[in-house]
Write a protein that holds these residues in place. Structure first.
Motif, PDB file in Angstrom:
ATOM      1  N   ARG A 124      30.855  32.680  42.367  1.00 45.04           N
ATOM      2  CA  ARG A 124      30.366  33.233  43.626  1.00 45.04           C
ATOM      3  C   ARG A 124      30.766  34.701  43.754  1.00 45.04           C
ATOM      4  NH1 ARG A 124      32.495  29.603  48.338  1.00 45.04           N
ATOM      5  NH2 ARG A 124      34.237  29.313  46.884  1.00 45.04           N
ATOM      6  N   ARG A 125      29.907  35.490  44.383  1.00 44.28           N
ATOM      7  CA  ARG A 125      30.191  36.912  44.599  1.00 44.28           C
ATOM      8  C   ARG A 125      31.345  37.030  45.586  1.00 44.28           C
ATOM      9  NH1 ARG A 125      29.216  41.177  41.407  1.00 44.28           N
ATOM     10  NH2 ARG A 125      29.106  43.121  42.596  1.00 44.28           N
ATOM     11  N   SER A 126      32.448  37.655  45.174  1.00 46.45           N
ATOM     12  CA  SER A 126      33.689  37.595  45.938  1.00 46.45           C
ATOM     13  C   SER A 126      34.228  38.989  46.232  1.00 46.45           C
ATOM     14  CB  SER A 126      34.752  36.806  45.164  1.00 46.45           C
ATOM     15  OG  SER A 126      34.276  35.515  44.834  1.00 46.45           O
ATOM     16  N   VAL A 127      34.729  39.158  47.452  1.00 46.10           N
ATOM     17  CA  VAL A 127      35.297  40.428  47.894  1.00 46.10           C
ATOM     18  C   VAL A 127      36.687  40.179  48.461  1.00 46.10           C
ATOM     19  CG1 VAL A 127      35.102  42.323  49.552  1.00 46.10           C
ATOM     20  CG2 VAL A 127      33.059  41.470  48.402  1.00 46.10           C
ATOM     21  N   ALA A 128      37.645  41.027  48.110  1.00 46.71           N
ATOM     22  CA  ALA A 128      38.995  40.972  48.678  1.00 46.71           C
ATOM     23  C   ALA A 128      39.287  42.288  49.385  1.00 46.71           C
ATOM     24  CB  ALA A 128      40.038  40.725  47.591  1.00 46.71           C
ATOM     25  N   VAL A 129      39.682  42.205  50.647  1.00 49.00           N
ATOM     26  CA  VAL A 129      40.119  43.373  51.419  1.00 49.00           C
ATOM     27  C   VAL A 129      41.630  43.244  51.573  1.00 49.00           C
ATOM     28  CG1 VAL A 129      39.907  44.643  53.582  1.00 49.00           C
ATOM     29  CG2 VAL A 129      37.913  43.441  52.644  1.00 49.00           C
ATOM     30  N   LEU A 130      42.367  44.202  51.016  1.00 49.79           N
ATOM     31  CA  LEU A 130      43.825  44.112  50.960  1.00 49.79           C
ATOM     32  C   LEU A 130      44.447  45.279  51.708  1.00 49.79           C
ATOM     33  CD1 LEU A 130      44.194  43.294  47.149  1.00 49.79           C
ATOM     34  CD2 LEU A 130      44.087  41.672  49.049  1.00 49.79           C
ATOM     35  N   GLY A 131      45.372  44.976  52.620  1.00 48.08           N
ATOM     36  CA  GLY A 131      46.029  46.048  53.370  1.00 48.08           C
ATOM     37  C   GLY A 131      47.427  45.643  53.765  1.00 48.08           C
ATOM     38  N   GLY A 132      47.846  46.094  54.936  1.00 49.09           N
ATOM     39  CA  GLY A 132      49.175  45.761  55.415  1.00 49.09           C
ATOM     40  C   GLY A 132      50.267  46.602  54.791  1.00 49.09           C
ATOM     41  N   ARG A 133      51.496  46.063  54.781  1.00 44.69           N
ATOM     42  CA  ARG A 133      52.663  46.851  54.410  1.00 44.69           C
ATOM     43  C   ARG A 133      53.512  46.223  53.304  1.00 44.69           C
ATOM     44  NH1 ARG A 133      53.751  50.610  58.192  1.00 44.69           N
ATOM     45  NH2 ARG A 133      55.889  50.775  57.462  1.00 44.69           N
ATOM     46  N   LYS A 134      53.291  44.955  52.978  1.00 41.97           N
ATOM     47  CA  LYS A 134      54.228  44.257  52.103  1.00 41.97           C
ATOM     48  C   LYS A 134      53.869  44.441  50.628  1.00 41.97           C
ATOM     49  CE  LYS A 134      55.458  40.831  55.574  1.00 41.97           C
ATOM     50  NZ  LYS A 134      55.481  39.398  55.956  1.00 41.97           N
ATOM     51  N   PRO A 135      54.883  44.496  49.760  1.00 46.33           N
ATOM     52  CA  PRO A 135      54.628  44.746  48.334  1.00 46.33           C
ATOM     53  C   PRO A 135      53.802  43.673  47.665  1.00 46.33           C
ATOM     54  CG  PRO A 135      56.952  44.211  48.709  1.00 46.33           C
ATOM     55  CD  PRO A 135      56.344  44.447  50.048  1.00 46.33           C
ATOM     56  N   GLU A 136      53.842  42.415  48.170  1.00 45.81           N
ATOM     57  CA  GLU A 136      53.048  41.373  47.518  1.00 45.81           C
ATOM     58  C   GLU A 136      51.550  41.617  47.624  1.00 45.81           C
ATOM     59  OE1 GLU A 136      54.682  39.090  51.274  1.00 45.81           O
ATOM     60  OE2 GLU A 136      55.496  40.527  49.826  1.00 45.81           O
ATOM     61  N   LYS A 137      51.128  42.495  48.560  1.00 46.90           N
ATOM     62  CA  LYS A 137      49.702  42.819  48.638  1.00 46.90           C
ATOM     63  C   LYS A 137      49.255  43.541  47.367  1.00 46.90           C
ATOM     64  CE  LYS A 137      49.611  40.992  52.631  1.00 46.90           C
ATOM     65  NZ  LYS A 137      49.473  41.711  53.895  1.00 46.90           N
ATOM     66  N   VAL A 138      50.198  44.268  46.735  1.00 46.50           N
ATOM     67  CA  VAL A 138      49.926  44.908  45.443  1.00 46.50           C
ATOM     68  C   VAL A 138      50.281  43.965  44.299  1.00 46.50           C
ATOM     69  CG1 VAL A 138      50.516  46.825  43.915  1.00 46.50           C
ATOM     70  CG2 VAL A 138      50.309  47.222  46.374  1.00 46.50           C
TER      71      VAL A 138
END
Length: 395
Positions: A190-204
């Motif tokens: 399926r065509r998938s999109v992730a929007v990643l933000g916030g402040r915590k290192p696990e987002k990276v």
């Protein structure tokens, strides 16, 4: 990853008969302030607490708030009052979970009684997974039901530490959250999109590194965008780079270098504002064209979505939003306003307590945050591994 794959070999509380008088610890992940901006991380544990008490168990509840590292660990009396109100029964409160009096309070509990013990992050050893602290917590019961999916990725004394010392079972809330995430973890084309933000290192470290491998588009904001720009050689001024900046910048550089599946959105225009030491704006924002360096003492607070990325959002068949992409609470809403209305028409999930509380969203949500990202990225997390290992050792 099938819906049962992460839970295979995990003993579940729902399948375990509870004997009246048994001493149970319920390891939760409430982590909510006195204002109760969002009660999801408390409400999800109510059914298990009630079921244990109704079966005659003596229920010692452990949870955390804030962190010992930055002095934000506070008391939990407000949570005890909320539990009592929602459960319709008396809930005791002892302000410490590992002092000399705590095991005496637990030993004096009667069948069906519930006591919330003090903040586990009062103690420095909690976040280090200290075995001595885990043994102190273990004095409160003989079995542990592990809930608190929001901390399931952390090898802390009150979850994985307890699982090394006593029989453990996955609480209904943990099972429910893991099963609910399955549709966003399937590698099904399926065509998938992730929007990643916030402040915590696990987002990276988990989100960017993991989802870039099998999602089609990643739209970074917050600490993820700041880290990617730093990895590209841009000066980011006072923009927040998280609590592990060197590692995050290195991982961001590795993701950019590939191989990866995802197209990663780098904006042509960001908005910068004077900022404090945490990257929070203290003055009005102005546009900055990229490539370009953020002025000293300023931080990125928002960005414009490029036309190609806006088009990709309209094609998405599923999407994950993990962390606010802009400084929404400070009135900088361009990125969120461009993303959320489009994704409202697709199969979209918002992750994380802060994200859910901050953004105007009425669709599916999960308070899992870093745990959810870890599970989506790797198919596993620390608590599930510990439960699985313990179950295997009993066979």
């Amino acid at each position: 990853m099938g819906s049962d794959a992460p839970l295979a070999g995990v003993a579940r509380l729902a399948d375990h008969p509870v004997v009246p008088g048994e001493r149970w610890i319920l390891s939760a992940g409430f982590n909510t302030g006195v204002k109760f901006a969002d009660t999801g991380r408390v409400d999800c544990e109510l059914a298990d607490i009630a079921a244990l008490a109704d079966a005659g168990a003596r229920v010692a509840v452990l949870s955390h708030q804030g962190s010992h590292r930055d002095g934000s660990a506070g008391g939990l009396s407000h949570v005890a009052a909320y539990l009592a109100r929602e459960l319709g029964r008396v809930v005791g409160y002892h302000p410490h979970s590992a002092d000399d009096l705590a095991p005496e309070v637990a030993a004096a509990m009667t069948p069906g009684q519930i006591v919330l013990f003090g903040n586990t992050r009062e103690y420095a050893g909690e976040e280090r997974g200290d075995s001595a602290l885990a043994r102190s917590f273990a004095r409160l019961g003989d079995r542990v039901a592990v809930g608190g999916f929001s901390k399931a990725h952390r090898a802390h004394a009150s979850n994985t530490g307890l699982l090394e010392l006593m029989p453990g079972f996955a609480a209904r809330s943990l099972v429910r959250d893991v099963e609910a995430l399955a549709p966003w973890a399937e590698r099904d084309g399926r065509r998938s999109v992730a929007v990643l933000g916030g402040r915590k290192p696990e987002k990276v470290l988990a989100g960017l590194a993991g989802l870039a491998d099998y999602y089609d588009v990643v739209v970074p904001g917050g600490v993820v965008l700041n880290t990617l720009l730093a990895a590209l050689g841009h000066g980011v001024g006072a923009s927040w780079l998280g609590t592990d900046p060197q590692r995050c910048v290195r991982v961001a550089g590795e993701v950019l270098a590939g191989p990866r599946k995802a197209l990663i959105h780098i904006p042509a225009t960001v908005y910068v504002a004077p900022a404090d030491a945490l990257g929070n704006p203290t003055g009005p924002a102005r546009p900055l064209a990229l490539p370009g360096d953020v002025p000293e003492g300023h931080a990125i607070v928002d960005f414009d979505l490029q036309p190609w990325a806006a088009a990709e959002l309209t094609y998405a068949e599923r999407a994950v939003v993990a962390g606010t992409p802009c400084q929404y609470a400070y009135g900088h809403t361009r990125a969120a306003d461009a993303v959320l209305p489009v994704l409202a028409g697709t199969d979209t999930l918002l992750l994380g307590g802060d994200t859910v509380a901050e953004l105007p969203w009425r669709g599916r949500t999960s308070t899992g945050g870093g745990s959810a990202l870890t599970l989506l990225a790797s198919g596993d997390c620390a608590v599930l591994r510990a439960l699985r290992t313990q179950t295997a050792s009993l066979l």
